[in-house]
Design a protein around this motif. Structure first.
Motif, PDB file in Angstrom:
ATOM      1  N   UNK A 125       0.826  -1.191   0.000  1.00 45.15           N
ATOM      2  CA  UNK A 125       0.000   0.000   0.000  1.00 45.15           C
ATOM      3  C   UNK A 125       0.872   1.257   0.000  1.00 45.15           C
ATOM      4  N   UNK A 126       0.233   2.382  -0.154  1.00 45.19           N
ATOM      5  CA  UNK A 126       0.922   3.672  -0.133  1.00 45.19           C
ATOM      6  C   UNK A 126       0.475   4.432   1.116  1.00 45.19           C
ATOM      7  N   UNK A 127       1.428   4.915   1.872  1.00 44.68           N
ATOM      8  CA  UNK A 127       1.149   5.675   3.082  1.00 44.68           C
ATOM      9  C   UNK A 127       1.361   7.156   2.778  1.00 44.68           C
ATOM     10  N   UNK A 128       0.362   7.965   3.071  1.00 45.12           N
ATOM     11  CA  UNK A 128       0.444   9.407   2.880  1.00 45.12           C
ATOM     12  C   UNK A 128       0.542  10.052   4.256  1.00 45.12           C
ATOM     13  N   UNK A 129       1.677  10.644   4.570  1.00 46.87           N
ATOM     14  CA  UNK A 129       1.865  11.320   5.853  1.00 46.87           C
ATOM     15  C   UNK A 129       1.497  12.790   5.690  1.00 46.87           C
ATOM     16  N   UNK A 130       0.298  13.132   6.146  1.00 47.99           N
ATOM     17  CA  UNK A 130      -0.179  14.510   6.015  1.00 47.99           C
ATOM     18  C   UNK A 130      -1.306  14.605   5.008  1.00 47.99           C
ATOM     19  N   UNK A 131      -2.441  15.145   5.456  1.00 47.15           N
ATOM     20  CA  UNK A 131      -3.596  15.278   4.567  1.00 47.15           C
ATOM     21  C   UNK A 131      -3.899  16.754   4.325  1.00 47.15           C
ATOM     22  N   UNK A 132      -2.830  17.508   4.060  1.00 45.32           N
ATOM     23  CA  UNK A 132      -3.005  18.901   3.685  1.00 45.32           C
ATOM     24  C   UNK A 132      -3.180  19.025   2.182  1.00 45.32           C
ATOM     25  N   UNK A 133      -2.825  20.181   1.660  1.00 47.76           N
ATOM     26  CA  UNK A 133      -2.973  20.418   0.219  1.00 47.76           C
ATOM     27  C   UNK A 133      -2.123  19.450  -0.598  1.00 47.76           C
ATOM     28  N   UNK A 134      -0.854  19.271  -0.179  1.00 44.37           N
ATOM     29  CA  UNK A 134       0.034  18.368  -0.920  1.00 44.37           C
ATOM     30  C   UNK A 134      -0.415  16.909  -0.802  1.00 44.37           C
ATOM     31  N   UNK A 135      -0.832  16.519   0.393  1.00 45.38           N
ATOM     32  CA  UNK A 135      -1.285  15.143   0.584  1.00 45.38           C
ATOM     33  C   UNK A 135      -2.521  14.827  -0.230  1.00 45.38           C
ATOM     34  N   UNK A 136      -3.493  15.750  -0.230  1.00 46.82           N
ATOM     35  CA  UNK A 136      -4.713  15.524  -1.019  1.00 46.82           C
ATOM     36  C   UNK A 136      -4.408  15.482  -2.509  1.00 46.82           C
ATOM     37  N   UNK A 137      -3.488  16.329  -2.958  1.00 48.43           N
ATOM     38  CA  UNK A 137      -3.126  16.329  -4.377  1.00 48.43           C
ATOM     39  C   UNK A 137      -2.441  15.028  -4.762  1.00 48.43           C
ATOM     40  N   UNK A 138      -1.585  14.513  -3.876  1.00 50.40           N
ATOM     41  CA  UNK A 138      -0.914  13.240  -4.159  1.00 50.40           C
ATOM     42  C   UNK A 138      -1.927  12.102  -4.263  1.00 50.40           C
ATOM     43  N   UNK A 139      -2.908  12.100  -3.363  1.00 50.12           N
ATOM     44  CA  UNK A 139      -3.939  11.060  -3.411  1.00 50.12           C
ATOM     45  C   UNK A 139      -4.761  11.182  -4.679  1.00 50.12           C
ATOM     46  N   UNK A 140      -5.103  12.407  -5.058  1.00 46.56           N
ATOM     47  CA  UNK A 140      -5.870  12.606  -6.294  1.00 46.56           C
ATOM     48  C   UNK A 140      -5.108  12.073  -7.499  1.00 46.56           C
ATOM     49  N   UNK A 141      -3.786  12.313  -7.521  1.00 48.20           N
ATOM     50  CA  UNK A 141      -2.980  11.818  -8.638  1.00 48.20           C
ATOM     51  C   UNK A 141      -2.963  10.290  -8.662  1.00 48.20           C
ATOM     52  N   UNK A 142      -2.883   9.667  -7.485  1.00 51.24           N
ATOM     53  CA  UNK A 142      -2.904   8.201  -7.428  1.00 51.24           C
ATOM     54  C   UNK A 142      -4.237   7.651  -7.929  1.00 51.24           C
TER      55      UNK A 142
END
Length: 348
Positions: free
Chosen positions: A123-140
């Motif tokens: 799995x992929x772990x995202x540390x931080x659900x701010x602007x950058x974290x949400x953008x990374x998840x959207x890209x995934x």
């Protein structure tokens, strides 16, 4: 604490519905008793008031039954049989049902947690659900990545609620703590994306992840300042994205050569026209110049390193090379074509 995506309405709303139903049931019985108050006898023999009707209804529905107010006429007794007694049973169901739902929800959560811990892997772990974290998840998600294989580590309660509302599994806690990362099964993760709001915190998270995984998990970190990028790499980050420098370059490009920024946005936005993709070189392509392929190849990835087409080493494709190319990602191509590409490509 691990939070799973909500699958039902909130507990406060569910409790409010039950309390409303119980109150409505009480008011119904009060109305029935008060309308037929002449059919009841009070020990004081002074008749039933509205307060007496409330008292009798609550006592009857709660199965207490003191017996100081009793139905004496056949009509009142018939109403007790047909209305009050079924209402009493329904009232108990409402009260017991709330308790049963709480217990059932706890059991369901425990079962989901056990199943999740048994199956979570790669799995992929995202540390931080701010602007950058949400953008990374959207890209995934835009590249077809399974949402169930994304775990967010966040300590802010507001961000935790947003992530769970978005259907993501969240481990609530500080990502710099080993116990929190272990809850996210960092040792079984495919990669860790560090998208915190502080470079100092990012360094600590990177060091913690490297210590727990012995460098076996790929770490991608975001840095606010370019001077902190080398420190993140020394801490164990495989890739470092400098947000301020990247944004500055894009701003400069948009000023000096405005059409170039449109090309960059097109490449980074799925379904708009062009998209960056990567795939393995086929057997027939080995030994062929990447410039002669039908696809527009812009770089090679050889043994983990990017090889520019301007390098002498890029004159011919070798076995094991990955091709970075630009593909047509317009919606008119159809979902079937894009899904087929995703089976062999690693987009963006």
């Amino acid at each position: 604490m691990i939070h799973f995506p909500a699958v039902r309405r909130g507990p406060l709303r569910a409790l409010s519905v039950r309390l409303g139903a119980a109150l409505g049931l009480v008011l119904l019985i009060v109305t029935v008793v008060y309308v037929d108050r002449d059919g009841y006898r009070d020990v004081n023999e002074d008749g039933l008031t509205l307060l007496d009707s409330f008292y009798y209804s609550v006592v009857s529905l709660s199965t207490t039954g003191y017996g100081d107010i009793t139905p004496i006429t056949r009509g009142a007794r018939l109403i007790n049989v047909l209305v009050v007694t079924p209402a009493r049973v329904l009232f108990l169901i409402i009260l017991v049902g709330t308790t049963l739902e709480v217990l059932t929800e706890q059991y369901r959560t425990s079962l989901r947690l056990t199943r999740w811990r048994r199956t979570v892997k790669d799995h992929v772990i995202i540390c931080g659900y701010g602007t950058k974290g949400r953008s990374a998840i959207s890209a995934l998600l835009e590249t077809g990545y399974d949402k169930q294989r994304i775990i967010v580590v966040e300590r802010g309660s507001a961000a935790v609620r947003q992530a769970t509302s978005a259907g993501l599994v969240v481990v609530e806690g500080n990502a710099t703590r080993s116990s929190v990362l272990n809850e996210a099964h960092v040792k079984n993760a495919k990669s860790v994306i560090i998208a915190t709001d502080s470079d100092e915190v990012s360094v600590l998270v990177t060091l913690t992840v490297r210590q727990l995984t012995a460098g076996q998990v790929r770490i991608i970190a975001a840095a606010r300042e370019a001077e902190n990028a080398p420190l993140l790499r020394q801490s164990g980050a495989h890739h470092v994205i400098v947000s301020s420098a990247t944004a500055g370059r894009l701003l400069g490009v948009s000023t000096s050569a405005p059409p170039l920024i449109d090309v960059v946005e097109d490449l980074l936005t799925p379904g708009q026209g062009m998209a960056l993709a990567m795939r393995s070189a086929s057997r027939d392509e080995v030994g062929v110049s990447p410039r002669k392929l039908e696809a527009l190849v812009i770089a090679l990835v050889r043994r983990g390193k990017v090889v520019s087409l301007a390098d002498q080493a890029a004159t011919a494709i070798e076995t094991g090379d990955m091709l970075v190319y630009v593909r047509d990602d317009r919606p008119s191509n159809g979902n079937t074509d894009r899904n087929a590409d995703r089976g062999s490509d690693q987009n963006r």
